[in-house]
Design an enzyme around this catalytic site. Structure first.
Site, PDB file in Angstrom:
ATOM      1  N   ASP A 194    -113.431 -14.268 -60.433  1.00 10.74           N
ATOM      2  CA  ASP A 194    -112.700 -14.523 -59.197  1.00 10.74           C
ATOM      3  C   ASP A 194    -113.665 -15.190 -58.218  1.00 10.74           C
ATOM      4  O   ASP A 194    -114.883 -15.139 -58.370  1.00 10.74           O
ATOM      5  CB  ASP A 194    -112.095 -13.227 -58.627  1.00 10.74           C
ATOM      6  CG  ASP A 194    -110.914 -13.551 -57.695  1.00 10.74           C
ATOM      7  OD1 ASP A 194    -110.790 -14.722 -57.254  1.00 10.74           O
ATOM      8  OD2 ASP A 194    -110.127 -12.640 -57.394  1.00 10.74           O
TER       9      ASP A 194
HETATM   10  C1  BGC Z   1    -108.068 -14.638 -55.290  1.00 11.10           C
HETATM   11  C2  BGC Z   1    -107.538 -15.246 -56.566  1.00 11.10           C
HETATM   12  C3  BGC Z   1    -107.422 -16.736 -56.402  1.00 11.10           C
HETATM   13  C4  BGC Z   1    -108.771 -17.289 -56.001  1.00 11.10           C
HETATM   14  C5  BGC Z   1    -108.784 -18.786 -55.844  1.00 11.10           C
HETATM   15  C6  BGC Z   1    -109.304 -15.334 -54.775  1.00 11.10           C
HETATM   16  O1  BGC Z   1    -109.602 -14.913 -53.485  1.00 11.10           O
HETATM   17  O2  BGC Z   1    -108.333 -13.267 -55.503  1.00 11.10           O
HETATM   18  O3  BGC Z   1    -106.279 -14.690 -56.868  1.00 11.10           O
HETATM   19  O4  BGC Z   1    -106.928 -17.311 -57.570  1.00 11.10           O
HETATM   20  O5  BGC Z   1    -109.139 -16.719 -54.764  1.00 11.10           O
HETATM   21  O6  BGC Z   1    -108.012 -19.202 -54.790  1.00 11.10           O
END
Ligand code: BGC
Length: 746
Positions: free
Chosen positions: A291
């Site tokens: 993530d």
């Molecule tokens: C989120 C993810 C997301 C990623 C990219 C993160 O903060 O937890 O779900 O895909 O950002 O935007």
């Protein structure tokens, strides 16, 4: 020079000869390209080989620095870079990855976030804003998830991206989870079915699909620092099955590991989760990406334990990984495997052979699909005295109240747009029924509830009151034939909710309006359960969730009965926060000292309410329709050789209208021991059917062996408890109509 007709003819003939030569040359080139051996120089470009073989061939041609470039993102991103990029290898004909959010539709963090503050003149990246995932789960219809996945995949590709960050498979452990709207509810089986069909449909558009956030990411306010502490049985039975179902039943390109720790170990360096379970036991051959930004917290441990790609940058997997490989702290074979997994999916999803181009989306098609999904996702919770559907020919005056139903709050006509040039984590301003954070979509076209209702009832006088003054709203309601109150909650990534109360003082507003007009209808636009102390005062409640850009058209068609509501709750609505499985224990929610004790074990959602005999406000699986009433009969349960069961029963519409029903099959299981107790029932199958009044149908469903098994921690495997089993069929987890004892084959 004088012009001569002869010369002109000669020139024309020469041109024709030149053109013919060109055509011939082109033909030879095409022949050469398709002839055997045409890919001799770049054998990985031969599409007749398997993705795995192609990936191996490309890997063999790569230099060490090319390999190292593929295992991390190229942050910072800018403009339309989506949520991140990874460099390609033009020398080898391998394109880069361009990654974009996709839970609610194509979002675009780079375009909307901090960088947008620096470049506010950039046009917003518009896409179709779909109903939120929790809404799609409420359809209890995998074809609805597939429709959503189709839009997400199609628009991801049409906007020039080739990886979609969608497929959220986390469970609603506590409805105060700030990302409940992005989940598929509280049940592992329902979530698994829905995420599999959605991800499959994303992939069908030749876009790399994904699953996230692996694993046990069930709160958001402390996700960067907290550890989800849970036992292996709970992990296997509740928090992993949706991921497992998708990995085993469709091609999944990438799995995103989560920010949180699991039993004190960072999810993105968790060998047991990433390597033992996901890759080795489930045979996942795609890549694990972290993530964003804070997901990766080490180089050697992450690489060696199963993380394949750091996103969106290379803080740990850039220069530090290069050094670690050089000094043998991360084996070269492990680096090769990280690259191989990524390349394999790039070939498998066609993004090497057919690179995505930015051709623009078909906004009209998206709006229509968003409407259809919203219509099939709304849940009719109450309809006393058949106050719904409304009759446009007799309803002369309609009061539309609250919830920014006219879309005026942000200066642009929308109910669900968050004008959000904020850095992450973004909070949804109280104005809009849409979740905040990375999944936020800038909708391409919006129809507000006020616009939708006005268009559907052209003969009526439709008046809007913003609901900020309950007395004024009540006076409008008193002068109207019907009052429709819109109410919402606030959910956003990076936050959890303090309680399950509606926003904007909606509770008092509903009570005032209901006191003034007995035909008060509440339309909820929430990302999950809310408490309803006002419920007895109103005759009708429709849960529309965060309904997406076509909210107005869908809600109007539902309220006026053009569409019969058919959604069912994918999550229990508790009567009070005191009834939640985590209530009264700070250790369980929100956690103490960055440790969250999942002490309720497998008793999550309806499993908890059933076990404790607590009556919820609305149970899991519940939902009404107009004039639909269904009889269930003739249950037969036959054990299958593999340990599952064939289940048959009959459903008849004994009501007055064509309507849909969602028969749900639950497994009722014995306790393996006094210390290992099973929930009274667990969803094991479901279907959705539509019947005319008086019509009936025979339903045949197959339950697999897993429906009757529990995770035996001593044997480290699935097992069958001794004792008596039954199969229960019902219209919700609390409305069991048929039951039959049953002995599964061992
Ligand atoms: C989120 C993810 C997301 C990623 C990219 C993160 O903060 O937890 O779900 O895909 O950002 O935007």
């Amino acid at each position: 020079m004088l012009f001569s007709p002869c010369r002109a003819e000669a020139t024309a003939a020469a041109s024709r000869r030149f053109a013919a030569a060109l055509v011939a040359a082109a033909g030879i080139a095409v022949l050469l390209m398709t002839a055997p051996g045409a890919h001799a120089a770049r054998p990985w470009m031969d599409a007749s080989r398997t993705p795995q073989d192609r990936a191996k061939l490309a890997l063999a041609a790569m230099t060490q620095s090319e390999k190292l470039a593929i295992v991390h993102g190229d942050f910072p991103c800018a403009g339309d870079a989506g949520d991140g990029t990874v460099s390609g290898i033009p020398r080898l004909g391998i394109p880069g990855l361009s990654i974009v959010g996709g839970d609610v539709g194509v979002s675009n963090v780079c375009n909307r976030s901090a960088l947008r503050l620096l470049a506010p003149w950039l046009p917003p990246a518009e896409a179709t804003e779909l109903p939120a995932p929790v809404a799609r789960a409420a359809s209890w219809d995998p074809s609805v998830s597939a429709k959503a996945g189709g839009v997400i995949g199609r628009e991801t590709r049409a906007l020039g991206y080739n990886v979609s960050l969608s497929g959220m498979a986390n469970i609603v452990r506590d409805p105060r989870f700030g990302r409940s709207f992005e989940t598929l509810g509280e049940d592992p089986y329902l979530s698994g079915r829905m995420v599999t069909s959605e991800a499959g449909a994303v992939g069908d558009q030749r876009v790399v699909n994904g699953l996230k956030h692996f694993a046990a990411n069930n709160n958001d306010a402390t996700r960067f620092t907290s550890s989800s502490d849970l036992d292996e049985r709970t992990l296997r039975e509740i928090y992993l099955p949706a991921f497992e179902t998708a990995v085993k039943n469709t091609e999944i390109g990438a799995v995103m590991c989560s920010y949180n720790r699991v039993n004190s170990v960072h999810a993105c360096e968790h060998r047991h989760l990433l390597t033992d379970i996901l890759k080795n036991s489930w045979d996942f051959h795609g890549w694990v990406m972290s993530d964003w930004i804070l997901g990766t917290s080490s180089t050697i441990a992450s690489a060696n334990n199963g993380l394949d790609q750091e996103q969106p940058a290379g803080f740990f997997f850039g220069a530090p990984l290069a050094l670690a490989v050089t000094f043998g702290l991360v084996p070269r074979s492990r680096l090769d495997n990280m690259v191989l997994r990524t390349l394999r999916e790039m070939f498998a999803f066609g993004i090497v052979d057919d690179p995505a181009e930015n051709d623009g989306i078909d906004a009209a098609a998206g709006a229509s699909e968003a409407r259809q999904i919203a219509e099939r996702s709304a849940v009719l919770l109450k309809n006393q005295g058949d106050v719904l559907p409304l009759d446009a020919s007799t309803t002369r005056t309609i009061a539309v109240i609250g919830g920014n139903a006219d879309g005026s709050s942000d200066g642009r006509a929308t109910t669900s747009l968050i004008p959000n040039p904020e850095p992450l984590p973004q909070r949804a301003p109280t104005g809009y029924p849409s979740g905040g954070g990375s999944s936020l979509v800038w909708p391409a076209r919006v129809v507000t509830p006020l616009a939708g209702i006005s268009a559907r009832a052209p003969g009526a006088s439709v008046t809007y009151d913003d609901g900020t003054d309950p007395a004024r709203a009540a006076s409008l309601a008193a002068r109207s034939d019907v009052a429709i109150v819109f109410a919402r909650d606030t959910q956003a990534e990076g936050t959890d909710r303090a309680n399950l109360t509606l926003d904007d003082g909606a509770e008092a507003l509903i009570s005032s309006v209901a006191a003034a007009n007995s035909r008060t209808i509440v339309v909820l636009e929430t990302g999950g359960p809310v408490t309803m102390p006002w419920l007895t005062r109103v005759p009708a409640v429709l849960e529309a969730w965060y309904p997406g850009e076509s909210a107005g058209r869908a809600i109007a068609r539902l309220l006026f009965g053009d569409v019969n509501p058919s959604g069912r709750l994918p999550v229990t609505f508790p009567a009070s926060e005191a009834d939640l499985p985590t209530a009264g224990s700070a250790n369980q929610w929100p956690g103490v000292n960055n440790k969250i004790a999942y002490r309720e074990g497998v008793f999550v959602g309806y499993r908890w309410y059933d076990e404790r005999g607590i009556t919820p406000l609305f149970p899991f699986g519940y939902g009404l329709s107009y004039g639909g009433s269904f009889d269930y009969s003739a249950l037969s349960v036959v054990a299958t050789a593999g340990g599952g069961a064939d289940v048959s029963f009959r459903v008849r519409n004994s009501g007055t209208r064509r309507a849909s029903e969602v028969p749900q099959v639950y497994a009722e299981l014995p306790d393996p021991s006094s210390t290992v107790t099973q929930p009274p029932r667990a969803l094991a199958q479901f279907t959705k059917l539509t019947l005319d009044p008086g019509a009936s149908t025979d339903v045949h469903l197959t339950l697999d062996a897993r429906a009757f098994q529990y995770w035996d921690v001593r044997r480290n495997d699935w097992a069958l408890a001794p004792g008596s089993y039954s199969v229960a069929v019902g219209a919700s987890s609390s409305d069991i109509r048929l039951r039959q004892g049953f002995v599964p084959a061992a």
